[in-house]
Design an enzyme around this catalytic site. Structure first.
Site, PDB file in Angstrom:
ATOM      1  CG  ASP A  32       5.795   2.680   3.202  1.00 32.68           C
ATOM      2  OD1 ASP A  32       5.514   1.589   3.738  1.00 32.68           O
ATOM      3  OD2 ASP A  32       6.594   3.495   3.709  1.00 32.68           O
ATOM      4  N   GLY A  33       4.552  -0.415   1.621  1.00 35.22           N
ATOM      5  CA  GLY A  33       5.246  -1.670   1.374  1.00 35.22           C
ATOM      6  C   GLY A  33       6.517  -1.835   2.172  1.00 35.22           C
ATOM      7  CG  ASP A  87       5.370   8.782   9.139  1.00 30.22           C
ATOM      8  OD1 ASP A  87       5.418   9.936   9.614  1.00 30.22           O
ATOM      9  OD2 ASP A  87       6.063   7.846   9.586  1.00 30.22           O
ATOM     10  N   GLY A 136       9.957   7.671   8.312  1.00 29.14           N
ATOM     11  CA  GLY A 136       8.965   8.266   7.433  1.00 29.14           C
ATOM     12  C   GLY A 136       8.947   7.596   6.081  1.00 29.14           C
ATOM     13  CG  HIS A 186       2.963   5.201  12.760  1.00 25.09           C
ATOM     14  ND1 HIS A 186       3.307   4.684  13.981  1.00 25.09           N
ATOM     15  CD2 HIS A 186       3.659   6.365  12.640  1.00 25.09           C
ATOM     16  CE1 HIS A 186       4.166   5.489  14.582  1.00 25.09           C
ATOM     17  NE2 HIS A 186       4.384   6.518  13.787  1.00 25.09           N
ATOM     18  CG  LEU A 207      11.159   2.011   8.644  1.00 24.10           C
ATOM     19  CD1 LEU A 207       9.913   1.148   8.787  1.00 24.10           C
ATOM     20  CD2 LEU A 207      11.268   2.548   7.233  1.00 24.10           C
ATOM     21  CB  ALA A 261      13.098   8.789  13.396  1.00 24.40           C
ATOM     22  CG  HIS A 262       9.781  10.875  17.601  1.00 27.21           C
ATOM     23  ND1 HIS A 262       8.874  11.895  17.721  1.00 27.21           N
ATOM     24  CD2 HIS A 262       9.277  10.046  16.641  1.00 27.21           C
ATOM     25  CE1 HIS A 262       7.877  11.706  16.877  1.00 27.21           C
ATOM     26  NE2 HIS A 262       8.104  10.587  16.211  1.00 27.21           N
TER      27      HIS A 262
END
Length: 443
Positions: free
Chosen positions: A309-310, A334, A360, A277, A358, A201-202
């Protein structure tokens, strides 16, 4: 020692990986001065010190991870009491202050405060858009058991990093009570030295090649407020930047990277000690070219962050990582602005951009701990360690995230499901679940 500077937590079960004992914990001047001495009996086998019997469960499970579930029958914290208010005085000699405030933690678990090394925002605040509001985020985090954290600034223009550093150095602004804020331990700069093909996402227009001159000009150093930098070690000039940052006391992490095994190992040789991550935004593990993921799993010089977070990782992948990494595993959120923001009902999930990338998570750290314990079959103390002691070790902070004499007085009281009841930051109550606000004594 004035009573206002002392707190005693009585009768709780103090969690430790090897064993869990009923003990009093005394805090004075923001430091733990006594605790973890047996004053009762050790918990029975299968309690908080043992492995979970529940094994792998689905995302979002709230099943007990420490033994028999107490459900809603856990006795609430008796609150902060003083002799003037008719409460019991602290035990003789506790914290050197007979009139110290006390918390009755009977029926609760006493654990080290949680440390989040990667938090991009919460409560509707995006730190990369509004870096000056990092103290407002710090005030929200204790509700999830977080007592210290790294405000994370993703790839962006230099002025955003400058504003974040200025806010960090300035301290809490008017209207924000620093006594009930999770302590910012420095910034985590996630970028701009990232691989374009693994940027996630950066924003591509702000990516740049590693540059020691930029590090010097912006004073990326531990003393200057930059605790952690994530970069891609395969980029030209990266190894020089790794060495420069390590010399300045800043922890360097590998992430958003297409590094080969050789390139990742060269980065570790140069001073990289953490991985951002695991499995996300990096080349996938391949049996002939393990890459950064393979190095992360096998190189004992590295501690490794994961998001439980699944969504970022399947529960089975979380279990795999936990079994491979052991005490090298570091749990992060995150988290983004949606955590605790409008519409957040506490379920937690991954956050995606319009194209599906994704960007975060909205899973708070305490829930990540419960997920890790359930999915990997860990005891609650072991899962908590990944979000406390291991995180402190990443930053080289031996006096944080331990319930032991001399440590910073950051403690979280949990029910037997691992849910946050009370959070104590530097010996002051920052969050009390019973009232959903800081205790009046510490406003």
């Amino acid at each position: 020692m004035p009573a206002d500077d002392a707190l005693v937590i009585t009768g709780g079960t103090v969690l430790a990986p090897a064993r869990s004992v009923i003990a009093d914990v005394s805090i004075a001047g923001g430091r733990i001065v006594s605790g973890v001495a047996d004053v009762g009996t050790s918990k029975r086998p299968g309690g908080p010190g043992g492995r979970s019997e529940h094994g792998t469960v689905g995302a979002g499970a709230e099943r007990s991870v420490v033994g028999t579930s107490a459900g809603d029958h856990v006795p609430p914290v008796a609150g902060v009491r003083t002799p003037a208010a008719g409460g019991a005085e602290a035990p003789a000699g506790a914290a050197g202050a007979p009139g110290a405030a006390t918390i009755d933690a009977a029926g609760l678990l006493v654990a080290p405060g949680l440390v989040d090394l990667q938090c991009n925002g919460a409560g509707g605040i995006d730190l990369s858009a509004e870096p000056g509001r990092l103290w407002e985020v710090a005030a929200l985090l204790p509700r999830w058991g977080v007592t210290a954290w790294l405000p994370t600034i993703v790839t962006g223009p230099p002025e955003v990093r400058a504003r974040a550093l200025a806010a960090l150095r300035a301290g809490p602004p008017p209207g924000v009570d620093g006594a009930r804020c999770a302590t910012p331990l420095g910034l985590h700069l996630e970028g701009p030295f990232l691989s374009p093909e693994r940027r996630g996402a950066h924003r591509a227009e702000h990516l740049t090649l590693p540059d020691p001159a930029l590090v010097e000009a912006e004073d990326w150093s531990a003393a200057g407020g930059v605790a952690l930098v994530t970069l891609a070690p395969e980029l030209p000039g990266a190894l020089d930047v790794v060495a420069a940052l390590a010399a300045r006391g800043t922890v360097v992490s590998a992430g958003h990277s297409s590094a080969t095994t050789a390139q990742a190992t060269a980065g570790v040789d140069a001073g990289i000690s953490y991985v951002t991550h695991l499995f996300n935004a990096m080349a996938p593990l391949h049996h002939r070219e393990p890459g950064l993921a393979g190095v992360a799993l096998t190189d004992r010089r590295l501690r490794v962050g994961i998001i439980a977070d699944g969504v970022h990782l399947h529960p089975t992948t979380v279990a795999l990582a936990a079994r491979m990494l052991g005490d090298r595993l570091s749990l992060v959120t995150d988290a983004v602005s949606a955590l605790g923001g409008p519409g957040d009902v506490g379920a937690g999930s991954g956050v995606r951009l319009a194209g599906g990338t994704l960007a975060g998570s909205t899973v708070p750290l305490d829930r990540g701990v419960r997920n890790l314990a359930a999915w990997a079959g860990l005891s609650l103390p072991a899962a908590l360690s990944a979000a406390s002691a291991t995180a402190a070790d990443v930053l080289g902070l031996a006096d944080r995230s331990r319930v032991a004499p001399g440590a910073v007085g950051d403690v979280v009281l949990l029910d037997e499901e691992g849910r946050v009841v009370v959070t104590v930051v530097r010996g002051r109550v920052a969050f009390d679940h019973r009232t959903l606000r800081p205790h009046p004594r510490y406003r």
